[in-house]
Scaffold this motif. Structure first.
Motif, mmCIF file in Angstrom:
data_model
loop_
_atom_site.group_PDB
_atom_site.id
_atom_site.type_symbol
_atom_site.label_atom_id
_atom_site.label_comp_id
_atom_site.label_asym_id
_atom_site.label_seq_id
_atom_site.Cartn_x
_atom_site.Cartn_y
_atom_site.Cartn_z
ATOM 1 N N ASP A 99 -14.699 8.125 5.893
ATOM 2 C CA ASP A 99 -13.583 7.619 6.362
ATOM 3 C C ASP A 99 -14.055 6.509 7.166
ATOM 4 O O ASP A 99 -15.502 6.454 7.585
ATOM 5 N N GLU A 100 -13.365 5.453 7.479
ATOM 6 C CA GLU A 100 -13.824 4.078 8.077
ATOM 7 C C GLU A 100 -12.725 3.686 8.918
ATOM 8 O O GLU A 100 -11.567 3.742 8.806
ATOM 9 N N THR A 101 -13.142 3.131 9.917
ATOM 10 C CA THR A 101 -12.054 2.208 10.855
ATOM 11 C C THR A 101 -12.686 0.856 11.102
ATOM 12 O O THR A 101 -13.916 0.667 11.261
ATOM 13 N N PHE A 102 -11.892 -0.133 11.027
ATOM 14 C CA PHE A 102 -12.175 -1.571 11.294
ATOM 15 C C PHE A 102 -11.640 -1.853 12.424
ATOM 16 O O PHE A 102 -10.397 -1.844 12.781
ATOM 17 N N ILE A 103 -12.142 -2.395 13.612
ATOM 18 C CA ILE A 103 -11.868 -3.071 14.692
ATOM 19 C C ILE A 103 -12.296 -4.650 14.755
ATOM 20 O O ILE A 103 -13.336 -5.146 14.831
ATOM 21 N N PHE A 104 -11.045 -5.451 14.652
ATOM 22 C CA PHE A 104 -11.267 -6.838 14.252
ATOM 23 C C PHE A 104 -11.417 -7.658 15.696
ATOM 24 O O PHE A 104 -10.745 -7.316 16.745
ATOM 25 N N VAL A 105 -12.613 -8.414 15.764
ATOM 26 C CA VAL A 105 -12.999 -9.090 16.979
ATOM 27 C C VAL A 105 -12.989 -10.669 17.086
ATOM 28 O O VAL A 105 -12.704 -11.041 18.155
ATOM 29 N N SER A 106 -12.722 -11.212 16.067
ATOM 30 C CA SER A 106 -12.487 -12.702 15.797
ATOM 31 C C SER A 106 -12.212 -12.856 14.260
ATOM 32 O O SER A 106 -12.327 -12.489 13.245
ATOM 33 N N GLY A 107 -11.366 -14.327 14.671
ATOM 34 C CA GLY A 107 -11.007 -14.561 13.289
ATOM 35 C C GLY A 107 -9.436 -14.295 12.717
ATOM 36 O O GLY A 107 -8.931 -13.468 13.692
ATOM 37 N N HIS A 108 -9.019 -14.634 11.586
ATOM 38 C CA HIS A 108 -7.823 -13.875 11.186
ATOM 39 C C HIS A 108 -7.703 -13.953 9.502
ATOM 40 O O HIS A 108 -8.533 -14.674 9.153
ATOM 41 N N GLY A 109 -6.942 -12.926 9.047
ATOM 42 C CA GLY A 109 -7.161 -12.814 7.624
ATOM 43 C C GLY A 109 -5.990 -11.950 7.146
ATOM 44 O O GLY A 109 -4.988 -11.412 8.021
ATOM 45 N N ARG A 110 -6.434 -11.079 6.170
ATOM 46 C CA ARG A 110 -5.584 -10.046 5.659
ATOM 47 C C ARG A 110 -6.417 -8.903 5.171
ATOM 48 O O ARG A 110 -7.730 -9.194 4.922
ATOM 49 N N ALA A 111 -6.010 -7.806 5.230
ATOM 50 C CA ALA A 111 -6.590 -6.557 4.935
ATOM 51 C C ALA A 111 -5.635 -5.786 4.029
ATOM 52 O O ALA A 111 -4.510 -5.610 4.364
ATOM 53 N N ARG A 112 -6.250 -5.239 2.792
ATOM 54 C CA ARG A 112 -5.383 -4.182 1.916
ATOM 55 C C ARG A 112 -6.248 -3.005 1.757
ATOM 56 O O ARG A 112 -7.267 -2.814 1.759
ATOM 57 N N VAL A 113 -5.478 -1.820 2.055
ATOM 58 C CA VAL A 113 -5.852 -0.562 2.070
ATOM 59 C C VAL A 113 -4.946 -0.041 1.002
ATOM 60 O O VAL A 113 -3.720 0.221 1.317
ATOM 61 N N GLY A 114 -5.679 0.458 -0.203
ATOM 62 C CA GLY A 114 -4.782 0.985 -1.264
ATOM 63 C C GLY A 114 -3.708 -0.131 -1.770
ATOM 64 O O GLY A 114 -4.224 -1.147 -1.993
ATOM 65 N N THR A 115 -2.503 0.005 -1.741
ATOM 66 C CA THR A 115 -1.696 -1.012 -2.116
ATOM 67 C C THR A 115 -0.835 -1.663 -0.989
ATOM 68 O O THR A 115 -0.017 -2.398 -1.104
ATOM 69 N N GLU A 116 -1.276 -1.407 0.571
ATOM 70 C CA GLU A 116 -0.399 -2.017 1.580
ATOM 71 C C GLU A 116 -1.540 -2.900 2.202
ATOM 72 O O GLU A 116 -2.611 -2.876 2.205
ATOM 73 N N GLU A 117 -0.907 -4.129 2.464
ATOM 74 C CA GLU A 117 -1.538 -5.410 2.940
ATOM 75 C C GLU A 117 -0.855 -5.880 4.095
ATOM 76 O O GLU A 117 0.420 -5.930 4.151
ATOM 77 N N ARG A 118 -1.699 -6.249 4.942
ATOM 78 C CA ARG A 118 -1.126 -6.740 6.202
ATOM 79 C C ARG A 118 -1.957 -7.996 6.750
ATOM 80 O O ARG A 118 -3.186 -7.963 6.718
ATOM 81 N N GLU A 119 -1.584 -8.956 7.800
ATOM 82 C CA GLU A 119 -2.351 -9.802 8.455
ATOM 83 C C GLU A 119 -3.173 -9.257 9.498
ATOM 84 O O GLU A 119 -2.623 -8.050 10.138
#
Length: 117
Positions: free
Chosen positions: A54-74
């Motif tokens: 299992d994994e957790t991402f904590i975003f600290v700088s920049g901007h972009g998009r993440a897709r996990v499975g079929t779900e995508e978001r900014e």
């Protein structure tokens, strides 16, 4: 006090990310999880992949998009995403100038009844 510095740590390139291993940390307590500092270069994406952890991402700088499975978001600094083991995921940096940086914390889930560890 134990201190790790960016200049003293090796950086590697893996899954389309520049990665600095944070934990495990030799000579310091070993937690039940591992952690890396990850950066996606401008206008690049990580390689689509999944893990046994299992994994957790904590975003600290920049901007972009993440897709996990079929779900995508900014994603923006302060966002936290949980990724269940075995789920493909990809992170894309939309910036032309700034890296998209996040902390990855990952761990094995204990085996449930009837499952292999």
């Amino acid at each position: 006090m134990h201190v790790k510095t960016a200049s003293g740590d090796e950086q590697i390139r893996k899954n389309g990310c520049d990665i600095r291993q944070l934990y495990p940390w030799e000579g310091v307590v070993t937690p039940p999880w591992n952690s890396t500092l990850c950066s996606i270069r401008p206008q690049e994406s990580s390689t689509p992949h999944g893990h046994d952890t299992d994994e957790t991402f904590i975003f600290v700088s920049g901007h972009g998009r993440a897709r996990v499975g079929t779900e995508e978001r900014e994603v923006v600094p302060g966002d936290v995403i949980y990724i269940p083991h075995g789920t493909d995921h990809i992170v894309t940096n939309d910036s032309a100038e700034q890296a998209l940086t996040f902390v990855s914390i990952y761990w094995l889930q204990p085996a449930g009844p009837g499952e292999d560890a």
